[in-house]
Design a protein around this motif. Structure first.
Motif, PDB file in Angstrom:
ATOM      1  N   UNK A  94      29.865  -9.780  29.670  1.00 61.73           N
ATOM      2  CA  UNK A  94      31.305  -9.615  29.888  1.00 61.73           C
ATOM      3  C   UNK A  94      31.827 -10.456  31.050  1.00 61.73           C
ATOM      4  N   UNK A  95      31.024 -11.367  31.548  1.00 57.24           N
ATOM      5  CA  UNK A  95      31.402 -12.104  32.761  1.00 57.24           C
ATOM      6  C   UNK A  95      32.673 -12.933  32.601  1.00 57.24           C
ATOM      7  N   UNK A  96      33.084 -13.270  31.385  1.00 55.34           N
ATOM      8  CA  UNK A  96      34.313 -14.042  31.163  1.00 55.34           C
ATOM      9  C   UNK A  96      35.571 -13.163  31.135  1.00 55.34           C
ATOM     10  N   UNK A  97      35.386 -11.845  31.142  1.00 62.44           N
ATOM     11  CA  UNK A  97      36.515 -10.913  31.116  1.00 62.44           C
ATOM     12  C   UNK A  97      36.729 -10.397  32.540  1.00 62.44           C
ATOM     13  N   UNK A 143      38.262  -8.357  22.791  1.00 57.41           N
ATOM     14  CA  UNK A 143      37.661  -7.370  21.883  1.00 57.41           C
ATOM     15  C   UNK A 143      36.766  -8.064  20.865  1.00 57.41           C
ATOM     16  N   UNK A 144      37.223  -9.186  20.348  1.00 57.85           N
ATOM     17  CA  UNK A 144      36.417  -9.952  19.392  1.00 57.85           C
ATOM     18  C   UNK A 144      35.133 -10.438  20.045  1.00 57.85           C
ATOM     19  N   UNK A 145      35.251 -10.940  21.271  1.00 58.66           N
ATOM     20  CA  UNK A 145      34.072 -11.423  22.002  1.00 58.66           C
ATOM     21  C   UNK A 145      33.065 -10.297  22.219  1.00 58.66           C
ATOM     22  N   UNK A 146      33.554  -9.122  22.593  1.00 61.69           N
ATOM     23  CA  UNK A 146      32.667  -7.976  22.805  1.00 61.69           C
ATOM     24  C   UNK A 146      31.932  -7.640  21.510  1.00 61.69           C
ATOM     25  N   UNK A 147      32.647  -7.633  20.393  1.00 61.48           N
ATOM     26  CA  UNK A 147      32.029  -7.345  19.099  1.00 61.48           C
ATOM     27  C   UNK A 147      30.981  -8.367  18.693  1.00 61.48           C
ATOM     28  N   UNK A 148      31.195  -9.620  19.049  1.00 59.55           N
ATOM     29  CA  UNK A 148      30.233 -10.682  18.714  1.00 59.55           C
ATOM     30  C   UNK A 148      29.027 -10.683  19.642  1.00 59.55           C
ATOM     31  N   UNK A 149      29.239 -10.395  20.903  1.00 60.22           N
ATOM     32  CA  UNK A 149      28.184 -10.535  21.907  1.00 60.22           C
ATOM     33  C   UNK A 149      27.318  -9.299  22.105  1.00 60.22           C
ATOM     34  N   UNK A 188      47.670  -5.786  29.293  1.00 61.63           N
ATOM     35  CA  UNK A 188      47.064  -7.004  29.824  1.00 61.63           C
ATOM     36  C   UNK A 188      45.770  -7.387  29.118  1.00 61.63           C
ATOM     37  N   UNK A 189      45.326  -6.570  28.189  1.00 65.26           N
ATOM     38  CA  UNK A 189      44.083  -6.822  27.467  1.00 65.26           C
ATOM     39  C   UNK A 189      44.331  -7.882  26.386  1.00 65.26           C
ATOM     40  N   UNK A 190      43.499  -8.904  26.348  1.00 68.70           N
ATOM     41  CA  UNK A 190      43.608  -9.951  25.332  1.00 68.70           C
ATOM     42  C   UNK A 190      42.806  -9.550  24.093  1.00 68.70           C
TER      43      UNK A 190
END
Length: 85
Positions: free
Chosen positions: A49-52, A17-23, A11-13
């Motif tokens: 991480x509020x969007x995840x 992972x890309x967002x985590x790496x950028x933020x 279920x992980x998009x």
């Protein structure tokens, strides 16, 4: 330091992972685990991480340890475990 464990890879998009790496500043990682830089607080991480969906991951405390005490081995070869409180 804090780590993020992906609860269910199915279920992980990948974009998360890309967002985590950028933020956030990633210290180390391996399949299903991101290890964040020590200066990042739990609150800082959760804010970014509020969007995840929170049911998609667990945020855990980690400490770097020797290989004989290893619970998680990062791609860097460093070992981590949850602190023994």
């Amino acid at each position: 330091m804090n780590g993020l464990i992906i609860k269910n890879e199915i279920y992980w998009h990948p974009s998360w992972s890309s967002d985590i790496g950028r933020r956030l500043s990633i210290e180390d990682s391996t399949k299903g685990l991101f290890v964040f830089a020590p200066e990042l607080s739990r609150e800082d991480i959760l804010t970014k991480l509020q969007d995840i969906p929170s049911d998609s991951f667990s945020l855990i405390e980690l400490e770097e340890v020797s290989e004989k005490e290893c619970e998680f081995m990062g791609d860097s070869g460093r070992c981590y475990r949850r602190p023994l409180h």
